[in-house]
Design an enzyme around this catalytic site. Structure first.
Site, PDB file in Angstrom:
ATOM      1  CG  ASN A 136     -35.781  42.237  67.758  1.00 36.72           C
ATOM      2  OD1 ASN A 136     -34.997  42.724  68.588  1.00 36.72           O
ATOM      3  ND2 ASN A 136     -35.684  42.501  66.460  1.00 36.72           N
ATOM      4  CG  HIS A 138     -32.299  44.723  68.683  1.00 32.69           C
ATOM      5  ND1 HIS A 138     -32.985  45.287  67.633  1.00 32.69           N
ATOM      6  CD2 HIS A 138     -32.330  45.647  69.676  1.00 32.69           C
ATOM      7  CE1 HIS A 138     -33.403  46.487  67.979  1.00 32.69           C
ATOM      8  NE2 HIS A 138     -33.026  46.734  69.216  1.00 32.69           N
ATOM      9  CD  GLU A 143     -32.603  44.021  64.304  1.00 28.45           C
ATOM     10  OE1 GLU A 143     -33.082  43.515  65.345  1.00 28.45           O
ATOM     11  OE2 GLU A 143     -33.010  45.084  63.829  1.00 28.45           O
TER      12      GLU A 143
HETATM   13  P1  PGA Z   1     -35.548  51.680  73.240  1.00 29.52           P
HETATM   14  O1  PGA Z   1     -34.674  50.809  72.239  1.00 29.52           O
HETATM   15  O2  PGA Z   1     -34.619  52.077  74.351  1.00 29.52           O
HETATM   16  O3  PGA Z   1     -35.997  52.861  72.455  1.00 29.52           O
HETATM   17  O4  PGA Z   1     -36.666  50.806  73.733  1.00 29.52           O
HETATM   18  C1  PGA Z   1     -33.828  49.832  72.762  1.00 29.52           C
HETATM   19  C2  PGA Z   1     -33.226  49.022  71.628  1.00 29.52           C
HETATM   20  O5  PGA Z   1     -33.905  48.809  70.614  1.00 29.52           O
HETATM   21  O6  PGA Z   1     -32.074  48.574  71.767  1.00 29.52           O
END
Ligand code: PGA
Length: 255
Positions: A136, A138, A143
């Site tokens: 998304n 973030h 967020e």
């Molecule tokens: P991920 O998470 O490396 O497990 O894809 C990245 C994040 O949400 O910042």
């Protein structure tokens, strides 16, 4: 911004590790910002190998992690303390006194967040901050909708992020609702940024961060305002980008 596209996850991780190692050799007491999640695991594996095979020395390094769940003790196998210990700290010669991970069990979270910000400054500021990116958009637990000037603070996790993380917990109810996270402004104060993304699931977020408008709805788009941001992506995560990008961070052509 310097976007580096590599054939696959392994090549991306190794190229990113070469950059970290280069900075560490130039400044043995560097302050390194670290991230959790599945994306940086390949980078951490390669750094561990470099310490073992090439004598890369972490003994003078200070680290700061981006975030931690509120309410999980360091011994919880889903806490970011635990993750960092298992996937990096226990394998390299870091001095434990130089490690900083937000304290999700703090009695007074606001006081802790203020201390964390001060501590980063006391240590000279973060030289290089490793970042993942959420589907998304973030960065850390900032967020969509997070202030682009925000500092370290407590944040409510969105439904999407809680769903993304539910696979790591026995029941959905156990997924934490809050996290302590460095703010977008805190991250932007780092002297260099190293954002990593792989797989097609990240392609839209990478496109929005690198080529989309600057917006709090995609907090990662703030990297467009950073003078020294490196974005390492594999072909899948780069699949929606339309620009002409590089193969190595050594090209030094910042856009
Ligand atoms: P991920 O998470 O490396 O497990 O894809 C990245 C994040 O949400 O910042």
């Amino acid at each position: 911004m310097l976007v580096i596209v590599k054939e696959n996850y392994d090549a991306m991780s190794k190229e990113a590790a070469r950059l970290v190692a280069d900075r560490l050799r130039k400044k043995p007491n560097m302050v390194l910002g670290l991230a959790t999640g599945s994306t940086p695991l390949g980078l951490y594996k390669e750094l561990i190998r470099m310490q073992r095979d090439e004598g890369l020395d972490f003994s003078k390094v200070t680290t700061f992690n981006l975030d931690e769940y509120v309410g999980l003790p360091p011994s919880h196998d889903q806490s970011y303390h635990y993750f960092m210990h298992e996937n990096l700290f226990k394998e390299i010669n870091l001095d434990v006194r130089h490690i900083h991970v937000p304290q999700g069990m703090s009695k007074d979270v606001d006081v802790f967040c203020e201390w964390y910000e001060k501590r980063i400054v006391e240590c000279g500021g973060i030289d290089l901050q490793v970042l993942g990116i959420g589907g998304n958009g973030h960065i850390a637990f900032n967020e969509p909708g997070s202030s682009l000037g925000s500092r370290t603070r407590i944040k409510t996790l969105t439904g999407t992020t809680r769903m993304d993380n539910a696979r790591f917990f026995k029941t959905g109810e156990e997924v934490p609702r809050y996290a302590i996270t460095m703010g977008v402004g805190t991250i932007m104060d780092a002297k260099e940024l190293l954002l990593l993304a792989n797989k097609t699931g990240k392609a839209d977020a990478v496109k929005a961060a690198v080529e989309g408008p600057l917006t709090a709805m995609c907090p990662a788009s703030i990297i467009q305002m950073h003078a020294k941001a490196f974005v390492f992506v594999d072909r899948d995560a780069a699949s929606k980008l339309t620009g002409n990008y590089n193969d190595s961070w050594e090209s030094k052509i910042f856009q």
